[in-house]
Design an enzyme around this catalytic site. Structure first.
Site, PDB file in Angstrom:
ATOM      1  N   ASP A 148       0.827  -1.215   0.000  1.00 45.04           N
ATOM      2  CA  ASP A 148       0.000   0.000   0.000  1.00 45.04           C
ATOM      3  C   ASP A 148       0.863   1.268   0.000  1.00 45.04           C
ATOM      4  O   ASP A 148       2.100   1.200  -0.040  1.00 45.04           O
ATOM      5  CB  ASP A 148      -0.915  -0.066   1.236  1.00 45.04           C
ATOM      6  CG  ASP A 148      -2.291   0.516   0.978  1.00 45.04           C
ATOM      7  OD1 ASP A 148      -2.420   1.375   0.098  1.00 45.04           O
ATOM      8  OD2 ASP A 148      -3.230   0.123   1.691  1.00 45.04           O
ATOM      9  N   ASP A 203     -10.034   3.721  -3.661  1.00 46.84           N
ATOM     10  CA  ASP A 203     -10.762   2.507  -3.265  1.00 46.84           C
ATOM     11  C   ASP A 203     -12.161   2.419  -3.876  1.00 46.84           C
ATOM     12  O   ASP A 203     -12.887   3.411  -3.939  1.00 46.84           O
ATOM     13  CB  ASP A 203     -10.918   2.471  -1.741  1.00 46.84           C
ATOM     14  CG  ASP A 203      -9.606   2.148  -1.061  1.00 46.84           C
ATOM     15  OD1 ASP A 203      -8.562   2.147  -1.743  1.00 46.84           O
ATOM     16  OD2 ASP A 203      -9.637   1.903   0.156  1.00 46.84           O
TER      17      ASP A 203
HETATM   18  C1  GAL Z   1      -6.151   1.263   1.272  1.00 50.88           C
HETATM   19  C2  GAL Z   1      -6.246   0.265   0.135  1.00 50.88           C
HETATM   20  C3  GAL Z   1      -7.350  -0.709   0.480  1.00 50.88           C
HETATM   21  C4  GAL Z   1      -7.011  -1.418   1.781  1.00 50.88           C
HETATM   22  C5  GAL Z   1      -6.760  -0.398   2.881  1.00 50.88           C
HETATM   23  C6  GAL Z   1      -6.227  -1.060   4.149  1.00 50.88           C
HETATM   24  O1  GAL Z   1      -5.166   2.182   0.988  1.00 50.88           O
HETATM   25  O2  GAL Z   1      -6.499   0.926  -1.066  1.00 50.88           O
HETATM   26  O3  GAL Z   1      -7.539  -1.639  -0.570  1.00 50.88           O
HETATM   27  O4  GAL Z   1      -5.881  -2.217   1.588  1.00 50.88           O
HETATM   28  O5  GAL Z   1      -5.843   0.582   2.480  1.00 50.88           O
HETATM   29  O6  GAL Z   1      -6.002  -0.153   5.176  1.00 50.88           O
END
Ligand code: GAL
Length: 392
Positions: A148, A203
């Site tokens: 991430d 997301d």
């Molecule tokens: C976001 C990511 C999500 C999930 C989340 C977890 O940045 O895009 O898919 O992994 O973090 O905290």
């Protein structure tokens, strides 16, 4: 001087030799399940093992789903040696035990971390610990890493992800590397040699508007995808409750047209028959997994009526007619013209002649009976028709 050049060349050779990704992985878009969309931080050993069991018993594994991925919140601290530590209350037997269990089911195991100092949920992340963490993952039997982009300050995306790629390579276990920097730095332009897939947007959420808005951001990206390097429009929401069955069929069809990684994000242990039949529609999945690895292009854009076209191996092709309006549409479709058409990335492929093909409806599981090349087709609101031109 000569000696110096030789030494420099030797150093360059060795550094260069380690600077690569595992390139025999993800020849088709990865398929699996990820905990985030439904469970967020509420992950545990029991949950993940239950999902692995359900992946097998529900027929998902037979349909091609393979990776079981724990997203954020499995990790809680670092120990006195700076090793990453899993939450003992939630994962009492540790991560290797879980990986072994998943492997015993004939599945593969994925995990999550982040290129910054902390993950998006504030857990310890990879920054400064890349090589150490990669060794832990390799020791545990990790097969897939989602990485991430939270808490990265002024870090450079390409170099941050390159460090982790090199760390994974040095750890000597083939691990699919999934970049999750939300498209912020146009990863499609540089991530092909770093990872196997990269997120292209922020997301997804479990709503029609979110899904359709993500679709609209994919239309210029087809040329960047191919075997071993995929655009990732984010994980599936099919079965999570925020869309209708028809909308989930649309979501799933479009993701397969886009050659997107197919990471289910629902409760596999309690799937409705409708959800199961969407996620395991093998004829639709075959588009996603087609070995040519072409992402669909937007061939005709009439606003809320679009035609997406995906070239397939063996000179076949698929089209998806999308009605994103709130009304039923009746459209005149010229299958002869569609057969001849070629997408931008496939000008060198042969124009097809309709008479050599059967046009198959991949949701009805029926061949069309075409009296003429053009025919009227009804498309429900927020719905799709997906056809495959199958060689006779
Ligand atoms: C976001 C990511 C999500 C999930 C989340 C977890 O940045 O895009 O898919 O992994 O973090 O905290």
């Amino acid at each position: 001087m000569k000696k110096l050049i030789v030494i420099a060349a030797v150093i360059f050779f060795f550094l260069g030799a380690s600077a690569q990704k595992y390139d025999q992985l993800a020849k088709t878009p990865p398929m699996g399940w990820n905990s985030w969309n439904k469970y967020g931080c509420n992950v545990s050993e029991t949950l993940i093992m239950g999902m692995a069991d359900a992946m097998v018993s529900s027929g998902m594994k037979d349909a091609g789903y393979e990776y079981v991925v724990i997203d954020d919140c499995w990790q809680i601290s670092r120990d006195e040696n700076e090793e990453i530590v899993a939450d003992k209350d939630r994962f009492p037997h540790g991560i290797k035990y879980l990986a072994d269990y998943i492997h015993s089911k004939g599945l593969k195991f994925g995990i999550y971390s982040c290129a910054g100092t902390l993950t998006c949920a504030g857990r310890p992340a990879g920054r400064g610990h890349e090589y150490q963490d990669a060794l832990s993952y390799a020791r545990w039997g990790v097969d897939y890493l989602k990485y991430d982009w939270c808490n990265t300050g002024t870090q450079n995306a390409k170099s941050s992800y390159t460090i982790m790629r090199d760390a994974l390579y040095a750890a000597k276990r083939p691990i699919v590397f999934s970049l999750c920097e939300w498209g912020s730095n146009k990863p499609w332009e540089w991530a092909g040699e770093i990872g196997h897939l990269w997120r292209t947007t922020g997301d997804i959420s479990d709503s029609w508007n979110s899904m359709i808005s993500i679709l609209s951001q994919q239309k210029d990206l087809a040329k960047f995808a191919g075997p071993g390097h995929w655009n990732d429009p984010d994980m599936l929401e099919v079965g999570n409750g925020g869309m209708t069955t028809e909308e989930y069929k649309t979501h799933f069809s479009l993701w397969c047209m886009l050659a997107a990684p197919l990471l289910a994000g629902n409760d596999l242990q309690n799937m409705s028959p409708e959800t199961k039949s969407i996620l395991t529609n093998k004829e639709i999945i075959a588009l996603d997994q087609d070995i040519l690895g072409k992402q669909a292009e937007l061939w005709r854009n009439n606003g809320d009526y679009q035609i997406w076209m995906k070239m397939l191996a063996k000179d076949e092709k698929a089209v998806c007619l999308l009605n994103s309006s709130d009304e039923k549409k009746t459209v005149l479709v010229d299958f002869g013209l569609i057969a001849q058409a070629r997408t931008e990335g496939a000008e060198d492929s042969k124009p097809l002649k309709l008479e050599n093909f059967t046009v198959r409806d991949l949701w009805e599981h029926k061949d069309l009976v075409l009296k003429e090349s053009s025919t009227y087709i009804d498309i429900l609101p927020h719905s799709v028709k997906v056809y495959r031109f199958v060689k006779k």
